[in-house]
Motif scaffolding. Structure first.
Motif: not given
Length: 128
Positions: A62-79
């Motif tokens: 409960a005390t440890t947060p989840h982690e999410v990494y998003i590699n933004t330069p790899r995305h070609v569109s908002l979708a």
């Protein structure tokens, strides 16, 4: 490139829809992610496969947060970005599912606006 605040908003939106109650650390800086990988140790082949666009780690203390990494330069569109964020949040919510048809249906349901009220709640027939 997309702003970190936009990505945090997308993660928050899909996390609320999926009933993810843990705190989630969201990061987009590849240098920070490299330091995190070194700290964590060797990645499995399945983990390495998904580093192209994003990555999610679930912790169940409960005390440890989840982690999410998003590699933004790899995305070609908002979708494309939105799809990746929904995919990574689905990993946090349905951590026990491997990639495949069932997992993909859950991602599609999140993208379609489905809200999961409880862990035992089933998907509507339209997503099966």
């Amino acid at each position: 490139m997309y702003s970190a605040s936009l990505i945090r908003e997308l993660v928050t939106h899909f996390a609320e829809a999926a009933s993810v109650s843990h705190e989630i650390n969201v990061f987009t800086d590849p240098d920070l992610f490299e330091r995190w990988k070194r700290r964590r140790g060797k990645l499995t082949p399945q983990e390495r496969e998904h580093l192209d666009k994003g990555f999610a780690i679930s912790f169940f203390r409960a005390t440890t947060p989840h982690e999410v990494y998003i590699n933004t330069p790899r995305h070609v569109s908002l979708a494309d970005l939105t799809d990746t964020v929904a995919h990574e949040v689905a990993h946090l919510r349905w951590w026990h599912l491997n990639h495949g048809r069932t997992f993909d249906r859950r991602v599609i349901a999140l993208l379609a606006g489905y809200r999961c009220g409880s862990k035992s709640e089933r998907l509507p027939d339209s997503f099966k």
